[in-house]
Write an enzyme that holds these catalytic residues in place. Structure first.
Site, PDB file in Angstrom:
ATOM      1  N   GLY A 196      85.585  19.991   4.535  1.00  0.00           N
ATOM      2  CA  GLY A 196      85.720  21.437   4.446  1.00  0.00           C
ATOM      3  C   GLY A 196      85.882  22.095   5.802  1.00  0.00           C
ATOM      4  N   PHE A 197      85.084  21.640   6.781  1.00  0.00           N
ATOM      5  CA  PHE A 197      85.145  22.156   8.156  1.00  0.00           C
ATOM      6  C   PHE A 197      84.977  23.665   8.199  1.00  0.00           C
ATOM      7  CE2 PHE A 197      88.156  18.499   7.867  1.00  0.00           C
ATOM      8  CZ  PHE A 197      87.299  17.558   8.410  1.00  0.00           C
ATOM      9  N   LEU A 233      68.410  10.877  12.292  1.00  0.00           N
ATOM     10  CA  LEU A 233      67.839  10.318  11.072  1.00  0.00           C
ATOM     11  C   LEU A 233      68.573   9.096  10.560  1.00  0.00           C
ATOM     12  CD1 LEU A 233      67.180  13.717   9.278  1.00  0.00           C
ATOM     13  CD2 LEU A 233      65.539  12.315  10.538  1.00  0.00           C
ATOM     14  N   LYS A 252      68.012  18.135  14.478  1.00  0.00           N
ATOM     15  CA  LYS A 252      68.936  19.226  14.748  1.00  0.00           C
ATOM     16  C   LYS A 252      70.269  18.903  14.081  1.00  0.00           C
ATOM     17  CE  LYS A 252      66.988  20.367  19.314  1.00  0.00           C
ATOM     18  NZ  LYS A 252      67.270  20.518  20.763  1.00  0.00           N
ATOM     19  N   GLU A 311      78.755  19.650  14.254  1.00  0.00           N
ATOM     20  CA  GLU A 311      79.727  20.467  14.973  1.00  0.00           C
ATOM     21  C   GLU A 311      79.704  20.314  16.486  1.00  0.00           C
ATOM     22  OE1 GLU A 311      80.313  24.447  12.646  1.00  0.00           O
ATOM     23  OE2 GLU A 311      78.312  23.699  12.190  1.00  0.00           O
TER      24      GLU A 311
END
Length: 709
Positions: A233-234, A586, A657, A661
């Site tokens: 989707g960006f 993670l 975090k 992006e």
């Protein structure tokens, strides 16, 4: 716990990978069924005006065409909060490509043929689609995207700049850019009385359901929206788009199931774009390289029907210590499609300009560009005065320099050549804010020893199912293989959208809390898990949306090595290296994939991706992947992503975090700075295409006056 894949940061395969590569995963346009039809929009052929007539007869005469919807016969909608969604509601044409009709047919081919057969007449009006720095219609908006003040000032920027020992006053240009996800925007809709079922390609189905309920004036409880798999989707799928409204309109009009899948050529007109930005940077510094002032002013465009202001000057408020600063935005309303979110909005173009200007300052000072950034490291966020929750940019710069071999670099431009190739290296910093939104989740223990976590998260290709299962397993103290994650449906507990690099941080918080509560219940359970299971629920409202006393950001450093062909002007990126401080990672595999994907997108921004609005016709000249060039595998030769260990307890229970992006943010500047190092020529407009580079090289090498100076 058992199994190393529960260890934070473990390299774990994504769960839906096999489904995707074998074609078993179904996307929004692939849900077939009895009576399904297809619909194709007819785009406006003028840049501004109104529809004066629609002749649907030629289309309706074609085999398989069922209906042609126009503003005269389409179902009426309530006034939307987003004017982009007011499709087929009136004769006005705000820009070229606006939907003026919708053809519904038995097959996709018939719908396409029908759309081509519709005849539309217009009363065209004069249009203006060209952004200029001094456009007479430009104004200062109340705020830029994200609620940021349009203008921020500290001290006296003008006086400080005039008094600075070293000054950089420069301009940079970034063209319009397009999202172009692998899966174009598509929706399949069906009405059963007043109940609506929708399959859609969206980054957030809760927002789609709420919007459809408002538009069609039906209760949200009567609408089911799912997005089981989304092919990227960006940002362009972060808000409801016209495809889902058109599908629901056509389904209501025809009483059939309707699929609307936008052709790729229509995406630039219908789903948003990164607005072009014109940047002016004014940096003042002492001879020691410490900034005395920092000014970043941005001009951009928006549409006539909706204000969208790319917040490109905002990153300069965070990055460097400077006692005086001015960051400001101006915007012009033009007859263009409404711009919208695109990966790292604001940060991507803003940091390209800022980090390029910092490289200019380093060259003017004769100072290593890594050292210049280190010397201007702030003790607290310059704009708000808040302490950083964590900030390890210097560590990223140092570690990146070590891995890249920066110490061996000859700083002189044009100091390295391999035949006709000039070789250069460059560096840039990166930042992206930590965003977290409230979400809800449930966790269930099953009598067979398994667990299910449910949350309306959307997996847009990031591996959300996998990471959420890992978070749940970590909190429950069980192997991830015993945990199933259910996502992508409005029937599940409500969650925030997949955007702003906030998904895992937001959803994971709710999943973690639900699993902690479930573990507490299980610890006091007197017997086995009952047949219908035992569950727990969590809602992070009041926690995730509480204003933090800290400035929370991820940071990174980008390094690039490029070659510039002096014969053809072609730029190739030989090596890209990114080192990030992004909290607790993670899942090493999905994290590296996200970093590398962002860097690849930044590579495209720097070298290949170019769009512009044709002033005569008012449309984007690069409307498909034949003309809008995204990087291919051959362009991404050697890309490495690493991260420094960062424990930040002020974020969420996982200490994570966002990482989706930040990979794009500094890449274009690092490549541009490397091109300057290779050639000695400073290019200030993206992308660095062969024609632009070769022209600059010839002008640089010609005798004074031969090529205009």
């Amino acid at each position: 716990m058992t199994g190393t894949e529960t260890v934070p940061g473990a390299d774990t395969e994504r769960r839906e990978g096999r489904e995707k590569v074998t074609g078993a995963a179904r996307y929004a346009a692939e849900y077939d069924g009895p009576g399904r039809t297809h619909a194709r929009p007819v785009p406006a052929a003028v840049a501004r005006g109104r529809v004066t007539g629609v002749d649907a007869a030629p289309a309706l005469a074609l085999p398989g065409v069922l209906a042609v919807l126009t503003h005269e016969n389409a179902p009426r909608l309530a006034q939307p909060d987003d004017p982009v969604l007011a499709v087929l509601q009136g004769p006005g044409v705000p820009h070229r490509g606006w939907p003026v009709a919708l053809v519904v047919a038995e097959t996709l081919e018939a719908a396409r043929a029908g759309a081509a057969a519709v005849r539309v007449t217009y009363a065209a009006e004069p249009h203006d689609v060209t952004l200029t720095a001094g456009h007479p219609g430009s104004y200062v908006p109340e705020e830029a995207n994200g609620g940021h003040p349009a203008v921020r000032e500290r001290g006296d920027q003008d006086a400080a700049f005039a008094a600075s020992e070293v000054r950089i006053d420069t301009e940079y240009r970034v063209p319009p850019l397009h999202n172009h996800p692998m899966e174009p925007h598509a929706s399949t809709a069906r009405w059963d009385g007043d109940r609506l079922t929708v399959r859609t390609s969206s980054q957030g189905t809760n927002a789609v359901r709420a919007t459809l309920a408002q538009l069609f004036e039906v209760p949200e409880e009567g609408i089911a929206v799912s997005a089981e798999h989304v092919g990227g989707g960006f940002g362009s799928k972060g808000t409801p788009r016209p495809d889902v409204v058109l599908a629901a309109l056509a389904a209501r009009h025809t009483g059939r199931t309707v699929t609307v899948a936008f052709p790729r050529r229509l995406l630039p007109s219908l789903v948003g774009h990164r607005a072009p930005t014109l940047h002016r940077l004014r940096l003042g510094a002492g001879r020691d390289g410490r900034l005395t002032c920092l000014g970043h002013e941005v001009a951009t465009h928006t549409s006539r029907i909706k204000e969208f202001v790319e917040q490109a000057a905002v990153p300069a408020r965070v990055m460097y210590a400077a006692p005086h600063s001015r960051t400001a935005h101006r915007v012009v309303r033009l007859d263009v499609p409404t711009p919208s979110w695109m990966r790292a909005p604001g940060e991507a173009p803003g940091m390209y300009a800022l980090e390029s200007a910092m490289d200019e300052l380093a060259a003017e000072l004769g100072l290593d560009p890594v050292e210049l950034r280190v010397r201007n490291e702030p003790a607290e966020e310059p704009d708000s005065g808040k302490p950083f929750s964590s900030r390890h940019l210097v560590e990223c710069l140092r570690e990146g320099a070590r891995r890249f071999g920066w110490a061996d670099r000859d700083p002189r431009p044009r100091s390295r050549a391999e035949g006709p190739l000039l070789v250069g290296t460059g560096v840039a910093a990166a930042t992206y804010p930590v965003l977290v939104s409230p979400s809800t989740a449930s966790a269930w223990a099953l009598p067979d020893g398994g667990f299910v976590v449910r949350i309306n998260a959307t997996d847009i290709g990031t591996g959300a199912r996998t990471v959420l299962a890992q978070i749940a397993a970590d909190a429950l103290g069980v192997p991830p293989k015993r945990v199933r994650a259910e996502v992508g449906s409005s029937a599940l507990p409500a969650a925030s959208l997949a955007g702003g690099s906030s998904g895992t941080a937001s959803w994971g918080w709710a999943v973690h809390e639900a699993c902690v509560r479930l573990a507490e219940r299980l610890a006091t359970l007197p017997g086995p898990v009952p047949e219908d299971g035992i569950g727990a629920h969590a809602d992070t409202t009041g926690q995730a949306d509480t204003e933090s006393a800290y400035s929370r950001h991820a940071f990174g450093a980008h390094f690039a090595e490029v070659t510039v062909d002096t014969v053809t002007g072609e730029v190739r990126a030989r090596r890209l290296l990114g080192v990030y401080a992004a909290g607790r990672v993670l899942n090493a595999r999905t994290a590296r994939s996200q970093f590398v994907g962002g860097m690849t997108m930044g590579l495209g921004m720097a070298l290949t991706e170019d769009s512009r609005v044709d002033p005569a016709f008012g449309d984007f000249t690069a409307s498909d992947l034949a003309s809008y060039h995204v990087p291919a595998h051959a362009d991404a030769v050697d890309i490495e992503a690493h991260w420094v260990a960062e424990e930040d307890t002020r974020l969420n229970p996982m200490g994570s975090k966002g990482i989706g992006e930040i990979g794009i943010v500094g890449t274009a500047a690092a490549i541009g700075n490397a091109v300057h190092h290779a050639t000695g020529v400073r290019f200030r407009e993206l992308p660095l295409t062969p024609d632009r580079v070769l022209t600059g090289l010839l002008a640089h090498e010609a005798p004074a006056g031969t090529f205009g100076g």
